[in-house]
Design a protein around this motif. Structure first.
Motif, short mmCIF file in Angstrom:
data_model
loop_
_atom_site.label_atom_id
_atom_site.label_comp_id
_atom_site.label_asym_id
_atom_site.label_seq_id
_atom_site.Cartn_x
_atom_site.Cartn_y
_atom_site.Cartn_z
N PRO A 1 0.83 -1.21 0.00
CA PRO A 1 0.00 0.00 0.00
C PRO A 1 0.86 1.26 0.00
O PRO A 1 1.84 1.36 0.74
N ALA A 2 0.50 2.21 -0.85
CA ALA A 2 1.22 3.48 -0.93
C ALA A 2 0.21 4.61 -0.89
O ALA A 2 -0.92 4.46 -1.36
N PHE A 3 0.62 5.73 -0.32
CA PHE A 3 -0.27 6.88 -0.27
C PHE A 3 0.56 8.15 -0.25
O PHE A 3 1.75 8.13 0.06
N GLU A 4 -0.09 9.25 -0.63
CA GLU A 4 0.60 10.53 -0.73
C GLU A 4 -0.24 11.62 -0.10
O GLU A 4 -1.46 11.56 -0.06
N ALA A 5 0.45 12.64 0.41
CA ALA A 5 -0.15 13.86 0.93
C ALA A 5 0.80 14.98 0.55
O ALA A 5 1.92 14.72 0.07
N PRO A 6 0.40 16.22 0.69
CA PRO A 6 1.31 17.32 0.33
C PRO A 6 2.67 17.19 1.02
O PRO A 6 2.76 17.14 2.25
N GLY A 7 3.73 17.08 0.22
CA GLY A 7 5.09 16.99 0.75
C GLY A 7 5.46 15.63 1.30
O GLY A 7 6.54 15.47 1.88
N LEU A 8 4.57 14.63 1.17
CA LEU A 8 4.80 13.33 1.78
C LEU A 8 4.40 12.21 0.84
O LEU A 8 3.35 12.25 0.21
N SER A 9 5.27 11.20 0.73
CA SER A 9 4.86 9.94 0.11
C SER A 9 5.21 8.83 1.09
O SER A 9 6.18 8.93 1.85
N ALA A 10 4.40 7.78 1.10
CA ALA A 10 4.57 6.73 2.10
C ALA A 10 4.28 5.37 1.49
O ALA A 10 3.46 5.24 0.58
N THR B 1 2.57 -11.26 8.85
CA THR B 1 3.28 -11.11 10.11
C THR B 1 2.65 -12.01 11.17
O THR B 1 1.58 -12.58 10.98
N PHE B 2 3.31 -12.09 12.34
CA PHE B 2 2.88 -13.00 13.40
C PHE B 2 2.34 -12.29 14.63
O PHE B 2 1.80 -12.94 15.53
N SER B 3 2.52 -10.97 14.71
CA SER B 3 2.03 -10.21 15.86
C SER B 3 1.72 -8.79 15.40
O SER B 3 2.17 -8.37 14.33
N PRO B 4 0.95 -8.02 16.19
CA PRO B 4 0.59 -6.66 15.77
C PRO B 4 1.83 -5.76 15.66
O PRO B 4 2.58 -5.60 16.62
N LEU B 5 2.02 -5.17 14.47
CA LEU B 5 3.17 -4.31 14.23
C LEU B 5 2.88 -3.38 13.08
O LEU B 5 1.90 -3.54 12.35
N PHE B 6 3.76 -2.41 12.89
CA PHE B 6 3.72 -1.55 11.70
C PHE B 6 5.14 -1.19 11.31
O PHE B 6 6.03 -1.10 12.14
N TYR B 7 5.33 -1.00 10.00
CA TYR B 7 6.64 -0.62 9.45
C TYR B 7 6.36 0.18 8.19
O TYR B 7 5.76 -0.33 7.24
N VAL B 8 6.76 1.45 8.18
CA VAL B 8 6.37 2.39 7.14
C VAL B 8 7.60 3.16 6.65
O VAL B 8 8.46 3.55 7.45
N HIS B 9 7.65 3.38 5.35
CA HIS B 9 8.70 4.19 4.71
C HIS B 9 8.08 5.52 4.32
O HIS B 9 7.20 5.59 3.46
N TRP B 10 8.54 6.60 4.95
CA TRP B 10 8.10 7.97 4.63
C TRP B 10 9.19 8.69 3.84
O TRP B 10 10.37 8.63 4.20
N THR B 11 8.81 9.41 2.81
CA THR B 11 9.70 10.36 2.13
C THR B 11 9.07 11.74 2.27
O THR B 11 7.93 11.96 1.85
N LEU B 12 9.80 12.67 2.88
CA LEU B 12 9.27 13.98 3.22
C LEU B 12 10.02 15.09 2.49
O LEU B 12 11.26 15.07 2.43
N ALA B 13 9.29 16.03 1.93
CA ALA B 13 9.90 17.24 1.40
C ALA B 13 10.23 18.18 2.56
O ALA B 13 9.67 18.08 3.65
N ALA B 14 11.15 19.10 2.33
CA ALA B 14 11.49 20.09 3.37
C ALA B 14 10.24 20.83 3.80
O ALA B 14 9.40 21.21 2.97
N ASP B 15 10.09 20.99 5.12
CA ASP B 15 8.97 21.70 5.76
C ASP B 15 7.68 20.88 5.79
O ASP B 15 6.67 21.36 6.33
N ALA B 16 7.67 19.69 5.25
CA ALA B 16 6.48 18.85 5.33
C ALA B 16 6.24 18.43 6.79
O ALA B 16 7.19 18.20 7.55
N VAL B 17 4.99 18.33 7.15
CA VAL B 17 4.60 17.93 8.51
C VAL B 17 3.75 16.67 8.40
O VAL B 17 2.84 16.59 7.56
#
Length: 297
Positions: free
Chosen positions: A144-153, A169-185
């Motif tokens: 799954p991939a998603f985008e927001a202003p200044g952010l891709s994930a 997976t075998f237990s509740p977890l999360f692992y996410v790759h964020w790419t952020l532009a400068a000043d993105a929140v």
């Protein structure tokens, strides 16, 4: 909000440097994540020596998750799998009661190039520690991939932000790759009791504190966490629910020291099968002399 900041410790693995973050004495795990290595970043010339490759070695009691930003490596294991991994893809290997594997860099060796990625170990719940070994590969397009202003994930594994990765997976977890532009929140929600963010590239600000590349912030439970990118940044979000304490020695993870000792004895005695496609050499148990011949072929 920030409980602890962990600085990576650079380690040379025989011509290839990694930045080790977990395990760390004051904080051994974040959720089920018990090991976190930043592989590189490194630039390799064509024809670099084979000593850089990771020879066959064993694991028990965990799943390994390999994820690349740049480069390519080839996984071979004792279940019979040979699988290259490229940027944005996932190699998920479950050791369970025991697996052996190697990681080779044939493509980089042939052409030269850059290697940059993360390898994590995820401890298995007690009920699954002795599960059958297995391997799964996931293409970048499956995640799954998603985008927001200044952010891709990209959601690498687990569930977060209303999405669920196909990685099993075998237990509740999360692992996410964020790419952020400068000043993105961007905001990390409070839904898991243990959460952390690793800055792979750039500088981010959290709770008035700046974090730079090579640092992991571990957060207190209960509140959403807001991150602001001071510069363009790559951030890995990780965590989940704790599964209880684990012992770790060399490449083995277990809920009991006796199981670690059994794994060491099995490896030393040649009772763990090597990959069929890569059975000419292996890494001996630390402290043991290199054997004159391979007893496991």
């Amino acid at each position: 909000m920030i409980e602890l900041v962990i600085d990576q410790r650079r380690k040379d693995l025989g011509g290839f440097e990694v930045g080790r973050v977990l395990p760390y004495a004051p904080r051994r795990m974040v959720g089920p994540f018990i090991f976190f290595d930043h592989m590189g970043p490194a630039e390799f010339p064509a024809g670099f020596p084979k000593s850089v490759d990771v020879r066959p070695h064993p694991h028990i009691g965990l799943s390994t998750l390999s994820y690349l930003f740049e480069g390519e490596m080839t996984h071979r294991d004792s279940t019979g799998v040979t699988q290259p991994i490229r940027p944005g893809e996932v190699n998920w290997m479950t050791a369970g009661r025991g697996i052996t594997h190697s990681e080779r860099f044939e493509t980089l060796r042939a052409h030269g190039g850059r290697m940059d990625g993360i390898q994590t170990w995820i401890a298995l719940p007690v009920a699954d520690e002795e599960t059958a070994p297995s391997f799964d590969h996931y293409a970048a397009s499956e995640l799954p991939a998603f985008e927001a202003p200044g952010l891709s994930a990209r959601l690498i594994a687990g569930a977060a932000f209303g999405a669920r990765s196909p990685v099993q997976t075998f237990s509740p977890l999360f692992y996410v790759h964020w790419t952020l532009a400068a000043d993105a929140v961007a905001e990390l929600p409070p839904e898991y009791s243990e959460r952390a963010a690793y800055v792979a590239q750039g500088v981010v600000e959290v709770d008035g504190r700046q974090l730079h590349d090579g640092q992991m912030a571990v957060f207190a439970p209960g509140d959403a966490v807001t991150l602001r990118a001071v510069t363009p940044a790559v951030v890995m979000l990780l965590g989940g629910e704790p599964i209880g304490p684990r012992f770790i020695e060399w490449n083995f993870v277990a809920s009991s020291k006796a199981r670690l000792e059994q794994a060491k004895a099995d490896w030393r005695a040649g009772r763990m099968k090597l990959p069929d496609a890569d059975d000419k050499e292996f890494i001996p148990l630390p402290g043991d002399p290199a054997p004159p011949a391979n007893p496991m072929s």
